[in-house]
Design a protein around this motif. Sequence first.
Motif, PDB file in Angstrom:
ATOM      1  N   LYS A   7      26.881  35.818  36.428  1.00  0.00           N
ATOM      2  CA  LYS A   7      27.859  36.861  36.081  1.00  0.00           C
ATOM      3  C   LYS A   7      28.192  37.699  37.307  1.00  0.00           C
ATOM      4  O   LYS A   7      27.288  38.154  38.022  1.00  0.00           O
ATOM      5  CB  LYS A   7      27.302  37.745  34.959  1.00  0.00           C
ATOM      6  CG  LYS A   7      28.249  38.851  34.523  1.00  0.00           C
ATOM      7  CD  LYS A   7      27.858  40.216  35.054  1.00  0.00           C
ATOM      8  CE  LYS A   7      28.857  41.301  34.775  1.00  0.00           C
ATOM      9  NZ  LYS A   7      28.458  42.619  35.288  1.00  0.00           N
ATOM     10  N   ASP A 154      28.138  42.325  30.971  1.00  0.00           N
ATOM     11  CA  ASP A 154      26.693  42.029  31.027  1.00  0.00           C
ATOM     12  C   ASP A 154      26.249  41.407  29.707  1.00  0.00           C
ATOM     13  O   ASP A 154      25.489  40.439  29.682  1.00  0.00           O
ATOM     14  CB  ASP A 154      25.886  43.319  31.265  1.00  0.00           C
ATOM     15  CG  ASP A 154      26.155  43.944  32.619  1.00  0.00           C
ATOM     16  OD1 ASP A 154      26.494  43.204  33.551  1.00  0.00           O
ATOM     17  OD2 ASP A 154      26.027  45.180  32.742  1.00  0.00           O
ATOM     18  N   LYS A 209      23.647  52.594  35.356  1.00  0.00           N
ATOM     19  CA  LYS A 209      24.832  51.803  35.022  1.00  0.00           C
ATOM     20  C   LYS A 209      24.675  50.317  35.366  1.00  0.00           C
ATOM     21  O   LYS A 209      25.478  49.482  34.912  1.00  0.00           O
ATOM     22  CB  LYS A 209      25.979  52.411  35.844  1.00  0.00           C
ATOM     23  CG  LYS A 209      27.353  52.040  35.404  1.00  0.00           C
ATOM     24  CD  LYS A 209      28.354  52.687  36.359  1.00  0.00           C
ATOM     25  CE  LYS A 209      29.669  51.953  36.328  1.00  0.00           C
ATOM     26  NZ  LYS A 209      30.378  52.073  37.602  1.00  0.00           N
TER      27      LYS A 209
HETATM   28 MG    MG Z   1      28.638  46.863  35.134  1.00  0.00          MG
END
Ligand code: MG
Length: 404
Positions: A7, A154, A209
């Motif tokens: 990712k 995510d 984050k």
């Molecule tokens: Mg992010």
Amino acid sequence: MKRLTLKFGGTSVGTIEKIKKVANIIKKRHAEGNEIIVVVSAMSGVTDELNKKSNLISKDFDNKELDVLLSSGEQISCSLLSGALLDLGIKARSWLAWQIPIITNNNHTSSQIIKIKTDEILNFISKKGVAVIPGFQGISPEIRVTTLGRGGSDLSAVAIAKFFKTDSCEIYTDVDGVLTTDPSINKKAKKIDKISYEEMLEMSSMGAKVMQPSSVQASMVNDIPIHVRSTFSEKSGTKIVSENEADYKKVVTGIAYSKSNAKVSIVGVVDKPGVAADVFEPMGKNNINIDMVIQNTSLDGKTANITFTIKQENLKKTLNIIEKNKEKLNYNKITHDDKLAKVSIIGAGMIASPGVTYRMFRSLAEEKINILAISTSEIKISVLIREDLTQKAVRTLHKEFELD
Ligand code: MG
Ligand code: ADP
Ligand code: ASP
């Protein structure tokens, strides 16, 4: 040969140059003989820009249309990255969420993934193709576009790892991994080599984050180890693993913060059973998330003050709701405070180490940082402070708990 989920976040595909860099990373992993499914976010800033546009149309922009709008950023990066891979001579193609499909429930703007169809993509990657999939997007049973909540790529990556049974789930980002705190606020932040799902969940829920909280929760529930690593360096990154694989050398593993919090106090409510429920029921019905709650009773036990925190953006709506219920709640007055931050220390090591709370409060006091509210869990202590003191508080605690 391994099957990999890779990712790449918005910060990793923020420019055309960066997209080319990402294509080269994928090329290398592909040349090692791996089957590869890539999940990609929108180029950094794009989703925010789209959101701003919707606000210019209406402050109450329709949720279903918002999903169509916000998900479009991922379509752009998906095609650019597939094009870059093709340009390097690699067999690649993009699939949008509706083409796969990635089925979610119809909880627009924060949908949950129910199922992902795998056969077509499995066939493609088994024939040396690289599949490029947009993060963040889904499609509802009503065949409407959905999104998974901000930072949701995510979560897409974890779901892809689960449904395609990949051997790894690698989250490429702009930092070296999960650090002891946000490096943009404290340069002394150090990379954590291994962290447990539980600690990571607390870190991200408290504002770190680097991973979206629901993605950490999904990886914990499905026991999918995550590897957070940098697009821009070869460093080994951070492994997010189950509790028995993590090692707790330190009392505190990391420090997180979230800004833009507000505090509301309802002063002098008549103290009787059901009063807290009466205060919070209309908030729940209006989708306002309550965070910390403190209730204290007057000496004669007749009245109570109920204090709670919310996100700053919900302050106006919250005050309106309370005022509307004045008759029922029978309070004396409401006070409020905005521009507050929540700073949290997180560590499974604190279960076995008494005195952590005192050390946290004492070190903040020595820096003249006033604590406005406190909340704790087994592996976390959070304090509410003035927002302009966030950086000072994070640095103080980072030093106090020997993370520098
Ligand atoms: Mg992010
Ligand atoms: P991506 O675009 O890859 O999804 P994000 O911007 O969502 O990246 O997350 C990465 C950012 O998270 C970093 O640039 C960093 O400023 C921030 N961050 C906050 N807390 C942490 C932490 N504890 N460790 C690493 N990064 C953190
Ligand atoms: N593009 C979406 C966002 O900015 C999803 C993501 O980047 O993970 O929230």
